[in-house]
Write an enzyme that holds these catalytic residues in place. Structure first.
Site, short mmCIF file in Angstrom:
data_model
loop_
_atom_site.label_atom_id
_atom_site.label_comp_id
_atom_site.label_asym_id
_atom_site.label_seq_id
_atom_site.Cartn_x
_atom_site.Cartn_y
_atom_site.Cartn_z
N GLU A 1 -37.95 -11.35 -86.45
CA GLU A 1 -36.52 -11.31 -86.10
C GLU A 1 -35.77 -10.79 -87.31
O GLU A 1 -35.82 -11.38 -88.39
CB GLU A 1 -36.02 -12.70 -85.69
N ASP B 1 -23.87 -19.03 -88.08
CA ASP B 1 -24.76 -19.24 -89.23
C ASP B 1 -24.17 -20.18 -90.26
O ASP B 1 -22.97 -20.16 -90.53
CB ASP B 1 -25.08 -17.89 -89.89
N TYR C 1 -35.02 -18.33 -76.31
CA TYR C 1 -34.84 -18.92 -77.63
C TYR C 1 -34.13 -20.25 -77.44
O TYR C 1 -32.97 -20.28 -77.04
CB TYR C 1 -34.01 -17.97 -78.50
#
Ligand code: PLP
Lengths: 261, 267
Positions: free
Chosen positions: B49, B60, B174
């Site tokens: 990734e 993030d 995911y």
């Protein structure tokens, strides 16, 4: 709140603390509104089960722009009623400053169907559009996606968000609420841009002539009115949103005037 | 068959799980990223990734935010990332998934992006701020070029939405192991095993688990039930600490080897 805004808005931060708020400083990125929004969203997703996200402008993921618009529309509904009562007709134009765009959307929304009323949003052109140091997302930005909404943004050719600049912390945001982008695209609202210097001049003029000290954000709307009025007839009416008081901006204005407090 | 499906099928035959390292492209520069990818592949990566740096990485934590800032400071662009993939692709068949935020892709142009990414040898795209409901601007172009649009599921995803997304998933699903941003907390494998099994029962594609997996012990535990284990911030931290030092590649190799050992010995 971005640490740069904490500095610029120290009076407001002091007030918030007096009222019992805990203010977290955000140092990432440009340490202004967009970075505070990033960190608020990060905090929210981390504590989503027991935390409610609120935002003070008409930007962000759905349904926030709609919610904030509906809450802020009290401004426009009351202004419309009072205008009919006091003057007996609708204004020729409604003018408000646009950062994320909540005070403007609140003012505009109840007038959207009144096609004869011009709706004029005023963005911050900072040191001038050509300088690149401004916050005029509609006037000088391009379409992109940030903070969960598709709208006009200040960005470079690679889709990286650019720093906004305005003397007023509340307009210093590189995007704008998506409904403003829509009103612009369908031609229902117009968007002008006012520089730091023009806003400061309007701030002084309103203070001296009316004894009303406007917020630096609102001073952008006042500056646009000062530009528009001479082009109009004496019997035409402009409705302008005075979105806030200037007490909070004393330090910034003094600094701009070269005066030490 | 796509490279992702081929890789996952081959692992299934061997009754083992996939190790998926994440790193930000261009941190500290694209040449180093290129060398790092080859080290990752040599030391056990099954899928890579590759983060597209973005100025406002909302999903993030500080580790990957800073990696993004370093990459942008080094002049990394999406075009540069695609060129990097094309160079890497000449030497390896490892599936590469680009991970990031929608705006750089939108700005590149969704049609051009899909075509250029496919030509470079990209296999999938994961955009954390592009909900599936808003993907119609991009997904048809990806599909036409044979690229998978990877979707995310969170612990807070309601069962109905989970079933709908799992049923339509491409490449792999995911699963975000916690409510939070990358690198914020440690994964609790026992707490998510049932959720992952439930998702697996509803989808045709493998389920990868990421966020909070930082040690070989975590990787081994998560590989006990997940089909793939994603490790991001822990790797990015090593890259950040080593910078351009000559020890960087060895440190990354040692960490990856330990993770890989964990994943291969999972039961
Ligand atoms: C007084 C005042 N007016 C206007 C604004 C700009 O916000 P919006 O564009 O959402 O009305 C702010 C923001 O902080 C403000 O403080």
């Amino acid at each position: 709140m971005g640490t740069e805004d904490i500095r610029r808005q120290s009076m407001n931060v002091f007030r918030m603390k007096l009222l019992g708020a805990k203010v977290h400083g955000v140092t990432s990125g440009t340490a202004t509104l967009k970075d505070a929004m990033n960190d608020a969203l990060r905090h929210w997703v981390t504590h989503v089960r027991d935390t409610f996200y609120v935002i003070g402008t008409v930007a962000g993921p759905h349904p926030y722009p709609q919610m904030v618009r509906d809450f802020q529309s009290v401004i426009g509904r009351e202004a419309r009623e009072q205008m009919l009562e006091a003057v007996g007709c609708l204004p020729d134009a409604a003018v408000a400053c646009v950062g994320g765009g909540s005070n403007a959307m609140g003012l505009f929304y109840p007038f959207v169907e009144d096609k004869a009323v011009r709706l004029i949003g005023v963005e911050a052109s900072g040191l001038g559009i050509a300088s690149g140091k401004h916050a005029a997302s509609i006037s000088a930005g391009s379409v992109g996606v940030l903070h969960g909404n598709k709208t006009y943004l200040l960005q470079d050719g690679d889709g990286q968000i650019q720093h906004a600049h305005s003397i007023s912390a509340g307009l210093d945001y590189p995007g704008v609420g998506p409904e403003h982008a829509h009103l612009h695209d369908i031609g229902r609202a117009e968007y002008a841009a006012i520089s730091d210097d023009e806003a400061l001049a309007a701030f002084k003029m309103l203070t001296e002539m009316e004894g009303i000290i406007p917020a630096l954000e609102s001073s952008h709307a006042i500056a646009e009115v000062i530009k528009m009025a001479p082009q109009m007839n004496k019997d035409q009416i402009i409705l302008v949103c005075l979105s806030g008081r200037g007490d909070k901006d004393m330090h910034t204005v003094a600094e701009a005037m070269g005066i030490e407090l | 068959m796509s490279r992702i499906a081929e890789t996952m099928n081959a692992l299934k035959q061997k009754r083992t799980k996939a190790l998926v390292p994440f790193l930000t492209a261009g941190d500290p520069d694209l040449a180093t990223t290129e060398a790092l990818i080859h080290v990752l592949v040599e030391s056990g990566a099954d899928i890579i990734e590759l983060g597209i740096p973005f100025s406002d990485p909302m999903a993030d934590g500080p580790t990957i935010q800073l990696a993004s800032e370093r990459a942008l400071a080094a002049g990394t662009t999406l075009k540069g990332v695609l060129e990097l993939v094309a160079r890497v692709r000449r030497r390896t068949n490892v599936p590469i998934v680009l991970m990031g935020y929608y705006n750089p892709v939108l700005c590149y142009g969704t049609t051009a992006f899909a075509a250029d990414a496919a030509a470079a040898g990209v296999d999938g795209v994961l955009l954390v701020d592009l909900p599936p409901e808003e993907a119609q601007e991009l997904q048809p172009h990806l599909r036409r070029n044979g690229l998978d649009l990877i979707t995310l599921l969170a612990p807070t995803t309601p069962p109905e939405r989970m079933r709908a997304l799992a049923g339509a998933a491409e490449g792999y699903l995911y699963y975000v192991s916690m409510t939070g941003v990358t690198g914020s907390q440690q994964v609790n494998p026992a707490a998510i095993a049932d959720a992952v099994r439930d998702i697996q029962a509803h989808c045709q594609v493998p389920v990868a688990v990421g966020f909070g997996i930082t040690t070989p012990v975590d990787a081994k535990a998560v590989a006990g039930f997940a089909d793939a284990v994603v490790v991001g911030s822990a790797l990015v931290n090593i890259i950040a600490a080593a910078g351009r030092s000559p020890e960087l590649l060895n440190e990354v190799r040692a960490f990856m080897t330990a993770l890989s050992e964990g994943v291969r010995t999972a039961e």
